[in-house]
Design a protein around this motif. Structure first.
Motif, PDB file in Angstrom:
ATOM      1  N   ASP A 278      -7.831   5.486  -2.545  1.00 11.53           N
ATOM      2  CA  ASP A 278      -7.070   4.316  -2.102  1.00 11.53           C
ATOM      3  C   ASP A 278      -6.726   3.468  -3.325  1.00 11.53           C
TER       4      ASP A 278
ATOM      5  N   THR B  49     -11.270  -4.493   7.869  1.00 12.35           N
ATOM      6  CA  THR B  49     -11.378  -5.615   6.934  1.00 12.35           C
ATOM      7  C   THR B  49     -12.356  -6.633   7.500  1.00 12.35           C
TER       8      THR B  49
ATOM      9  N   TRP C  95      -2.922   5.634   2.006  1.00 14.21           N
ATOM     10  CA  TRP C  95      -3.630   6.047   0.806  1.00 14.21           C
ATOM     11  C   TRP C  95      -3.273   7.494   0.491  1.00 14.21           C
TER      12      TRP C  95
ATOM     13  N   CYS D 115       0.804  -1.224   0.000  1.00 12.88           N
ATOM     14  CA  CYS D 115       0.000   0.000   0.000  1.00 12.88           C
ATOM     15  C   CYS D 115       0.836   1.273   0.000  1.00 12.88           C
TER      16      CYS D 115
ATOM     17  N   ASP E 215      -9.953  11.769  -0.757  1.00 11.80           N
ATOM     18  CA  ASP E 215      -9.075  10.628  -0.534  1.00 11.80           C
ATOM     19  C   ASP E 215      -9.296   9.548  -1.596  1.00 11.80           C
TER      20      ASP E 215
ATOM     21  N   TYR F 183      -5.742   3.164   9.230  1.00  4.36           N
ATOM     22  CA  TYR F 183      -6.210   1.782   9.279  1.00  4.36           C
ATOM     23  C   TYR F 183      -7.484   1.643   8.455  1.00  4.36           C
ATOM     24  N   MET F 184      -7.750   0.416   8.013  1.00  4.82           N
ATOM     25  CA  MET F 184      -8.979   0.110   7.293  1.00  4.82           C
ATOM     26  C   MET F 184      -9.602  -1.134   7.890  1.00  4.82           C
TER      27      MET F 184
ATOM     28  N   ARG G 116     -15.046   3.102   6.958  1.00  2.21           N
ATOM     29  CA  ARG G 116     -14.214   1.961   7.341  1.00  2.21           C
ATOM     30  C   ARG G 116     -12.770   2.379   7.600  1.00  2.21           C
ATOM     31  N   TYR G 117     -12.407   3.586   7.213  1.00  3.28           N
ATOM     32  CA  TYR G 117     -11.029   4.058   7.302  1.00  3.28           C
ATOM     33  C   TYR G 117     -10.857   4.993   8.506  1.00  3.28           C
TER      34      TYR G 117
ATOM     35  N   THR H  12      -8.062   7.656   9.964  1.00  2.00           N
ATOM     36  CA  THR H  12      -6.847   8.402   9.644  1.00  2.00           C
ATOM     37  C   THR H  12      -6.042   8.654  10.908  1.00  2.00           C
TER      38      THR H  12
ATOM     39  N   PRO I 221     -11.910   6.188   0.313  1.00  2.00           N
ATOM     40  CA  PRO I 221     -12.050   5.854   1.726  1.00  2.00           C
ATOM     41  C   PRO I 221     -13.333   6.411   2.336  1.00  2.00           C
TER      42      PRO I 221
ATOM     43  N   HIS J 100      -2.368   0.981   7.108  1.00  2.00           N
ATOM     44  CA  HIS J 100      -2.697   1.172   5.701  1.00  2.00           C
ATOM     45  C   HIS J 100      -2.244   2.568   5.275  1.00  2.00           C
TER      46      HIS J 100
END
Length: 305
Positions: A260, A227, A245, A200, A258, A224-225, A270-271, A273, A267, A243
């Motif tokens: 990704d 998953t 982006w 990434c 943003d 982070y994302m 779920r993301y 920062t 994003p 993660h």
């Protein structure tokens, strides 16, 4: 319409030293930012930091924190005594909000990228905005004619910047293969362009290099994302990862958007920062200096709920 989700993140970093380290100085950037990207615009989003704790074992001799030039919270700590292990546990709870554009992104109106390049050029007597600093090359992000040429396939004259940014993200996703362990932090953008594989942070650096080579402002985002496990499978603790982006300046009416390129998506909630910078060198989760200790093993485990 605004959507909000709460995310809990646990990030564990564990160093085991071959022999006791005499002393160490470390910094970490693990506390999520708050209020990021709350500017007006059809894709605006933000974060509220509900709570954050940083647990360091063994107990450090000193701990301090400050906010850097990009608004990131940086913790500094020292271990002024022998130790053969270091564990840093960051626990965060964040409320992430997205104000979502009601139609497809293709319907979103944004300025042309050429117009933004003209606006970002320095002009005598004109105030320089904070966005200007993200136009230039940095340690891991070169500005090259070859990268500008690569981007010209998506950034043709007069094309709206959001649409062109999305097209570039999609092309990197199609043309590059995600391959864990294929690169290191020392792998250059030119090497990734040649091998067409990486992780990434490599894909973020490639997209940043193309955008800046075109004259646009773009910044590196770490975080982070969330998953999801396969259907019927439990979520594995520690199976997630940090993660990275890209955020592209799309003008005052649209703001930062943003992208990704690793997952070919914009994003959303779920993301989470953590930090922004010019590239990875500005925002590593941890770095420092250790006196003694010999060889060491490093284990990192991240869980996002």
């Amino acid at each position: 319409m605004t959507f909000s989700e709460r995310r809990k993140v646990t990030h564990v970093t564990d160093y085991d030293y071959q022999q006791p380290a005499e002393c160490a100085q470390q910094i970490c950037i693990l506390q999520p930012q708050e209020g990021l990207s709350m500017q007006a615009g059809p894709l605006r989003k933000g974060q509220k930091l509900v709570s954050h704790t940083l647990k360091i074992r063994p107990n450090p001799s000193t701990v301090q924190s400050n906010t850097d030039a990009f608004g990131n919270v940086v913790h500094h700590f020292e271990m002024n005594y022998p130790h053969d292990n270091l564990e840093v546990v960051s626990e965060s709870e964040v409320e992430v909000s997205n104000f979502l554009h009601t139609g497809p992104i293709d319907d979103l109106i944004s300025p042309s990228w050429n117009e933004l390049v003209d606006q970002l050029r320095y002009q005598a007597g004109q105030a320089i905005s904070d966005d200007y600093q993200f136009r230039f090359e940095s340690k891991h992000v070169p500005v090259l004619d070859s990268l500008r040429d690569y981007g010209s396939l998506d950034f043709w004259p007069g094309r709206q910047v959001v649409h062109a940014g999305q097209a570039l993200m999609q092309r990197i996703f199609r043309e590059f293969n995600y391959q864990s362990g294929s690169t290191t932090i020392h792998t250059t953008v030119e090497e990734v362009m040649q091998s067409r594989e990486g992780v990434c942070q490599d894909f973020a650096h490639v997209m940043l290099a193309v955008l800046r080579s075109l004259g646009l402002s773009a910044r590196y985002v770490s975080g982070y994302m969330l998953t999801e496990p396969p259907p019927g499978q439990p979520k594995l603790l520690g199976a997630d990862a940090s993660h990275a982006w890209v955020s592209l300046w799309c003008g005052p009416d649209v703001g930062w958007v943003d992208f990704d390129p690793t997952n070919n998506q914009l994003p959303d909630t779920r993301y989470v920062t953590v930090a922004i910078g010019r590239d990875y060198a500005d925002v590593p989760p941890m770095r420092g200096v250790v006196h003694g200790g010999g060889e060491h093993t490093l284990k990192v485990a991240v869980t996002v709920f």
